[in-house]
Design an enzyme around this catalytic site. Structure first.
Site, short mmCIF file in Angstrom:
data_model
loop_
_atom_site.label_atom_id
_atom_site.label_comp_id
_atom_site.label_asym_id
_atom_site.label_seq_id
_atom_site.Cartn_x
_atom_site.Cartn_y
_atom_site.Cartn_z
N GLY A 9 -13.23 4.28 -3.54
CA GLY A 9 -12.02 3.51 -3.72
C GLY A 9 -11.72 2.75 -2.44
O GLY A 9 -11.24 3.34 -1.47
N SER A 11 -9.55 0.24 -0.47
CA SER A 11 -8.19 -0.31 -0.56
C SER A 11 -7.98 -1.51 0.34
O SER A 11 -6.94 -2.17 0.25
CB SER A 11 -7.18 0.77 -0.18
OG SER A 11 -7.32 1.12 1.19
N GLY A 12 -8.94 -1.78 1.22
CA GLY A 12 -8.74 -2.82 2.21
C GLY A 12 -8.14 -2.28 3.49
O GLY A 12 -7.84 -3.04 4.41
N GLY A 13 -7.97 -0.96 3.57
CA GLY A 13 -7.45 -0.32 4.77
C GLY A 13 -8.55 0.34 5.58
O GLY A 13 -9.68 0.49 5.12
N SER A 16 -10.14 3.98 4.00
CA SER A 16 -11.18 3.89 2.97
C SER A 16 -12.42 3.20 3.51
O SER A 16 -13.54 3.47 3.05
CB SER A 16 -10.64 3.16 1.73
OG SER A 16 -10.32 1.81 2.02
N MET A 35 -8.78 -1.23 -6.63
CA MET A 35 -7.80 -1.09 -7.72
C MET A 35 -6.59 -1.96 -7.45
O MET A 35 -6.01 -1.90 -6.37
CB MET A 35 -7.31 0.36 -7.82
CG MET A 35 -8.35 1.37 -8.18
SD MET A 35 -7.66 3.06 -8.04
CE MET A 35 -7.82 3.33 -6.26
N CYS A 99 1.02 8.57 -9.07
CA CYS A 99 -0.05 7.58 -9.01
C CYS A 99 -1.41 8.24 -8.82
O CYS A 99 -2.39 7.87 -9.46
CB CYS A 99 0.21 6.59 -7.88
SG CYS A 99 -1.08 5.34 -7.68
N GLY A 123 -10.16 7.47 0.68
CA GLY A 123 -9.82 7.60 2.08
C GLY A 123 -8.61 8.48 2.33
O GLY A 123 -7.83 8.21 3.25
N CYS A 195 4.18 1.61 -2.59
CA CYS A 195 3.21 0.50 -2.64
C CYS A 195 3.76 -0.73 -3.35
O CYS A 195 3.51 -1.85 -2.92
CB CYS A 195 1.92 0.97 -3.30
SG CYS A 195 2.11 1.54 -5.00
#
EC number: 2.8.1.13
Length: 378
Positions: A9, A11-13, A16, A35, A99, A123, A195
């Site tokens: 997964g 997340s762009g962070g 992860s 996602m 979530c 992550g 979020c």
């Protein structure tokens, strides 16, 4: 393109990103899946596109395929509708817990398996161990970042299919790994807050879905001292946002929410941060979930958290015939809030948790008309 053994997964962070990097070093076929859980509402506050670009960049650096899935419909029905219903009822929900259960470790897991993956990886700062024929959820090594609190609703099948590659890392070490590996997210700030709200004002956002309903703010003696825009905008122990100016005959000290009467739309406040009206030693919870599938015993001692990053509090747990849980704390707890998550621990192991339904805090008990008995656990 080979079938991935593991879908990460992304997340762009940075978390992860490093999770994906660690798996890439092992040489197994992996893929990234981003996602989208919240549709852009046109406010300009949604960072999903920026996060997606960062996730694509990370996958490019690591040479792994990138996939995208839109789960905004599933998030709305499985998480957000519950979030609104809880606030409308005067409770304070924890959407991150829901979530994880309903989206990240359900629909995301299904999507990964549809791609042919055997397992997923995220992550999260948590760890998984297999002991005594059961999968165990453990705290992350970085106690300040540990996210087992938000993962306590996971079960055996989910843990069996999940990897937490960064669970053994401290955040400072993770940042260094990301920088040394040349990951484009190495300096990206951590995301905070709910979020789907992002950087927006919480009250303004909630007001889009729950119209303001002005009511009275009263002191514990019932004297009216101000007005509020809606009891559902406030939570127990809250100080900010009350907008109570100088009150004649009262000290120029902050006010704190000590009770909410949803039926009468009245908010109760006190100037004592540690007001006795906020203290409770007992709570009743509902929707209990046990990570291994069953509680350790009908009655047992452990530690608990009633909010994220709270220090562990020793307690006695009594499992009721209907599966609900009552908890007795060794010392009074401040602002235990209905709707929030009670999470139970045995050392590093997360046993599971439940949703707080009621407490024996004097004012809240009176307003709820609770029949909660503190004589259940002796």
């Amino acid at each position: 393109m080979s079938t991935p053994h593991i879908v990460v997964g992304v997340s762009g962070g940075v978390d992860s990103s490093v999770a994906a990097w660690k798996l890439a070093q092992q040489g197994e076929p992996i893929a990234g899946l981003f996602m989208q859980n919240w549709a852009d509402d046109g406010s300009g506050d949604c960072r999903a596109e920026d996060d997606r670009r960062d996730a694509v960049a990370v996958c490019g650096v690591l040479g792994m395929p990138f996939h995208f899935r839109d789960f905004s419909g599933e998030y709305w029905s499985g998480v957000f509708e519950h979030f609104l219903a809880e606030y409308a009822a005067g409770r304070t929900p924890n959407p991150d817990v829901l979530c994880n259960r309903e989206v990240k470790f359900k629909h995301f897991l299904d999507a990964a398996q549809a791609l042919g993956a055997e397992r997923i990886a995220t992550g999260h700062y948590a760890q998984v161990a297999h002991r005594g024929r059961r999968w165990r959820l453990l705290r992350g090594a970085d106690r300040d970042k540990d996210q087992s609190y938000f993962l306590h609703q996971l079960g055996q099948s989910q843990l069996a299919a999940t990897l937490f590659p960064i669970g053994d890392l401290e955040k400072s070490t993770l940042r260094r790994i990301a920088r040394d590996a040349g990951l484009p997210t190495h300096a990206k700030k951590d995301s905070t807050g709910i979020c789907f709200i992002g950087e927006r004002d919480f009250r303004e956002f909630l007001g889009r879905y729950l119209p303001a309903r002005t009511g009275e703010i009263r002191d514990p003696q019932g004297q009216r001292i101000a007005e509020h825009p809606g009891v559902f905008y406030f939570t127990l122990g809250q100080r900010e946002g009350l907008n109570i100016g100088g009150v004649r005959g009262r000290a120029a000290a902050p006010w704190y929410v000590v009770g909410k009467d949803v039926a009468s739309n009245v908010l109760y406040v006190d100037q004592d941060r540690d007001s006795p009206l906020l203290q409770s030693r007992w709570l009743q919870s509902e929707q209990a979930h046990w990570v291994t599938g069953a509680p350790p015993a009908r009655r047992f001692s452990c530690t608990a958290q009633t909010r994220y990053r709270q220090p562990d509090e020793p307690c006695t747990v009594d499992v009721q015939d209907d599966g609900s849980v009552q908890v007795h704390f060794e010392r009074p707890q401040r602002a235990v809030t209905p709707g929030q998550s009670l999470v139970l621990y045995d050392g590093k192991e997360c046993l599971g948790g439940a949703v707080i339904a009621a407490t024996d805090a004097p004012l809240e008990r009176q307003l709820a008309g609770s029949s909660f008995s503190s004589e259940v656990v002796a």
